[in-house]
Design an enzyme around this catalytic site. Structure first.
Site, PDB file in Angstrom:
ATOM      1  N   ASP A   1       0.878  -1.187   0.005  1.00  8.52           N
ATOM      2  CA  ASP A   1      -0.068  -0.146  -0.095  1.00  8.52           C
ATOM      3  C   ASP A   1       0.900   1.340  -0.059  1.00  8.52           C
ATOM      4  OD1 ASP A   1      -3.371   0.647   1.694  1.00  8.52           O
ATOM      5  OD2 ASP A   1      -1.966   1.736  -0.090  1.00  8.52           O
TER       6      ASP A   1
HETATM    7  C1  GLC Z   1      -4.132   4.444  -0.387  1.00  7.40           C
HETATM    8  C2  GLC Z   1      -5.044   3.115  -0.054  1.00  7.40           C
HETATM    9  C3  GLC Z   1      -5.158   2.314  -0.981  1.00  7.40           C
HETATM   10  C4  GLC Z   1      -5.278   2.679  -2.369  1.00  7.40           C
HETATM   11  C5  GLC Z   1      -3.550   3.064  -2.651  1.00  7.40           C
HETATM   12  C6  GLC Z   1      -3.366   3.903  -3.986  1.00  7.40           C
HETATM   13  O1  GLC Z   1      -3.452   4.854   0.722  1.00  7.40           O
HETATM   14  O2  GLC Z   1      -4.804   2.710   1.084  1.00  7.40           O
HETATM   15  O3  GLC Z   1      -6.667   1.530  -0.919  1.00  7.40           O
HETATM   16  O4  GLC Z   1      -5.170   1.790  -3.388  1.00  7.40           O
HETATM   17  O5  GLC Z   1      -3.077   4.259  -1.545  1.00  7.40           O
HETATM   18  O6  GLC Z   1      -4.157   5.092  -4.225  1.00  7.40           O
END
Ligand code: GLC
Length: 720
Positions: free
Chosen positions: A263
């Site tokens: 993430d």
């Molecule tokens: C964010 C979220 C995740 C998302 C990623 C890219 O922090 O936790 O759900 O897909 O970053 O945007």
């Protein structure tokens, strides 16, 4: 490209090029634009950090993708196309209802159709892969990301998540309108202590296996290309560095061979979480847990090559990770067409968005839940004077968080929907009394009550503003923000022909208004056609049929609250509003939710006449075929989602008193009686026993029709 050719490409790449495939940057950091990012901005990139990378997120158009793809490939000795990723959570340009609402449609075909439409728009917009579906198991609406989830039942979540996977991926990823998918957030992100986003989750393996893991597995089984570990620590280790989760369960048990992406900046956050001494240590831990792509932290870019030289990571590990990334690109046909047919002409997306509006309306109607109706709904279409009141009366901000590239200027408001439906009516709009947390300005309440007094019917649009749910949007209280409860009291007091229409991304504590609202319709964040859908539902041009995919608590003090509870040794026997000493209940609140999972009214009435199963004695592993007969005893055609719940009467571990086991939808005309046949898979009879096995134990089970806490017909069957 054939696998052999892919292997030869990998063999021809240098270590730096292969590590580059494991690096993902924000478009903004690469192109120095102000494109929106979905997390805290990270480091500004040095020139050599930009020499090799493999994927990009947070870009905003096909034009940007095409330009960057061309620029990147032109500078490469081994031109490996970039993978462009985005959070297409519930629509790209057309906003469909938030996933928690869509799950409440109990219509996987509809959910798949919405994903298909979103995929077509996003692919035209240059997206190759979406960070969807999110199937985190949720039990606590203080956590703002419940809006992205498919609710509190893993069986329903798994079905809805798989429907999204199929919708986005289509039949073949080389079809231009498809997207590869990344299921998230694995695992336990929906159980942060205190309902506070990013907080730790401490869950037994029993609870993980029974509740928190199954929906991810269902999405991987449906063909998800990638999976994203969650930010939270799970039982003491952040998911991306959790060998039990990432190696033992995901790779060894589930045999997942697809790619893993961290993430946002999660590798660097291992340092903040205190489990990595430095960026190299973070990179090594993540790589040892099979994380193939580092989303924007730069730890792989800055420290992985050195880790290989120092023998902390083998080049084989790099090769394995790089090959998993190359395979996703190859499955998408990027080597043959790095642009996947995307057009820089915005009209391509515009045309698709126009085509998808009827589907957006259909989904908003199917996802809405009629919580209460004393008979005021549907309103009479002959009404001449209509008052539309409240912060959402004429608001376009009803598309929800994570609405990607949608343009809220295109949203149909409730007032606009009503004016279109009833062009001859006099529609008075009174906005104000914000849905913002802490806003105590109630100066418009007098004007609102006056408008209500002078109307034939009143639509009172309240809730929680769009920015109150989504990532990082936790609330300790889940009450209606601001002065809205007072607004409901005064407006409903001024005109009993009032319907409260709710907007928001989470179950709210509606106890303060439940008794005074003559009717309540939950629209959630319904998307681009939300106003059209609300108008048609309120005036009977559409029939409400949605159900709740997540319980509405009586009080935040009950949280975490979920329908599939076990009995405890002292289940409450007294009436819900009575306290019973020395048993499991509160002195100051009932145990049950205000509105249970699976609850949702229609404009008619259904009588459940009979439940019968083909057999009452099964062998372990056999499915149970059940038929339910019901009758529409009301005056309007209606659609009912028939739900079956299973209860294992006696087992080696504690099991829930009710667990969703099957569901199906049936539409009946007034007076019509008919049957629906449903199959309860033997999988729903399984439990995770103390020895750590998923088994069906012989003995008596009950199967019931109805909805959580309101089971109407029950039959016993045995498994030998
Ligand atoms: C964010 C979220 C995740 C998302 C990623 C890219 O922090 O936790 O759900 O897909 O970053 O945007």
């Amino acid at each position: 490209m054939k696998t052999e050719a892919l292997k030869k490409l990998l063999e021809s790449m240098t270590l730096a090029e292969k590590i580059g495939q494991l690096v993902q940057w924000n478009y903004a950091a690469l192109a120095m634009t102000d494109a929106e990012v979905t997390g805290p901005e990270t480091l500004q990139l040095s020139a050599d950090a930009m020499k090799y990378f493999g994927s990009v997120l947070n870009f905003s158009s096909a034009d940007e993708m095409i330009r960057l793809q061309k620029q990147y490939l032109a500078g490469q000795e081994h031109p490996v196309p970039l993978l462009f990723m985005m959070d297409v959570i519930h629509g790209y340009r057309t906003a469909f209802p938030i996933p928690l609402a869509q799950a409440g449609s109990f219509d996987p075909d509809l959910v798949k159709e919405c994903a298909r439409a979103a995929s077509a728009e996003a692919a035209a917009g240059g997206v190759h892969l979406t960070f969807t579906p999110m199937v985190d198991h949720v039990r606590d609406p203080r956590w703002g990301r419940v809006m992205e989830s498919c609710g509190e039942d893993p069986y329903l979540s798994g079905i809805m998540g798989a429907a999204q996977v199929e919708g986005f991926r289509g039949k073949d990823l080389t079809d231009k309108g498809t997207l590869a998918v990344c299921v998230k957030h694995y695992a336990g992100y929906g159980a942060p202590e205190g309902g506070r986003d990013y907080n730790q989750a401490e869950l037994s393996e029993h609870v993980l296996r029974e509740w928190y893991l199954p929906a991810y597995k269902a999405c991987l089984d449906a063909g998800a290309d990638m999976i994203m570990p969650s930010f939270n620590s799970l039982n003491g280790l952040p998911s991306v560095a959790n060998p039990w989760l990432m190696n033992q369960v995901l790779r060894d048990e589930w045999r997942f061979e697809g790619a893993v992406i961290s993430d946002y900046n999660a590798l660097d956050e291992l340092i903040t979480q205190g489990v990595a001494e430095n960026r190299q240590h973070a990179a090594v831990q993540a790589m040892n847990c099979g994380c193939d792509i580092d989303m924007v932290s730069g730890c792989y870019a800055s420290d992985l090559e050195k880790a290989v030289r120092e023998g902390l990571i083998s080049e084989d590990q790099i090769n394995t990770a790089a090959m998993r990334v190359l395979k996703v690109k190859n499955d998408l046909g990027l080597f043959e067409d790095p642009f996947r047919g995307a057009s820089a002409d915005p009209e391509t997306v515009n045309r698709l968005a126009r085509e998808h509006r009827p589907l957006a309306e259909k989904a908003a109607i199917a996802s809405a839940v009629l919580l209460k109706n004393t008979g005021v709904l549907p309103f009479d279409k002959a009404a001449k004077r209509i008052a539309v009141i409240g912060p959402f009366a004429d608001s376009r901000e009803i598309v929800g968080a994570w609405c990607c590239n949608c343009d809220t200027r295109e949203t149909v408001t409730v007032a606009e929907g009503i004016r279109t439906l009833l062009p001859d009516a006099e529609v008075t709009v009174v906005t104000g009394c914000s849905a913002r947390i802490g806003d105590t300005d109630g100066s418009m309440i007098g004007e609102a009550a006056h408008a209500a007094e002078n109307a034939d019917c009143v639509i009172l649009c309240v809730g929680e503003e769009m920015e109150c749910s989504g990532e990082g949007r936790s609330r300790a209280s889940i009450s209606l923000p601001g002065m809205q409860a007072e607004l409901v009291r005064r407006v409903a007091g001024a005109n009993p022909n009032t319907a409260v229409v709710l907007f928001g991304g989470r179950p709210l504590d509606l106890t303060p208004v439940e008794k005074i609202a003559p009717a309540m319709l939950e629209m959630w964040m319904p998307g681009t056609e939300g106003g059209t859908a609300a108008a048609k539902l309120l005036f009977g041009d559409a029939e409400p049929c949605g159900k709740l995919a997540m319980s509405f608590p009586k009080s935040a003090g009950q949280l975490p609250l979920f329908y599939a509870r076990s009995n405890t040794g002292r289940p409450k026997q007294a009436p819900e509003d009575e306290y019973q000493p020395y048993c499991s209940n509160y002195m100051d609140c009932g145990n049950l939710p205000l509105y249970s999972f699976g609850h949702g009214l229609t404009y008619t009435e259904f009588r459940y006449d009979e439940l019968r199963s083909e057999k009452t004695e099964l062998r372990a592993g056999e499915d149970l075929n059940v038929t339910v007969r019901l009758t529409n005893t009301g005056k309007r055609t209606g659609t009912e989602t028939v739900q079956l719940y299973i209860n294992d009467k006696f087992s080696s571990v504690v099991t829930p008193v009710q667990k969703l086991a099957a569901f199906g939808r049936i539409t009946l005309a007034p007076g019509e009686s008919s049957e629906i046949s449903l199959t309860v898979s033997h999988e729903r009879m399984k439990l995770w026993n103390f020895a750590g096995q998923s088994v069906i134990e012989p003995g008596a089970f009950e199967i019931s029709a109805g909805y959580a806490d309101h089971l109407l017909l029950t039959q016993t069957f045995t498994v030998s």
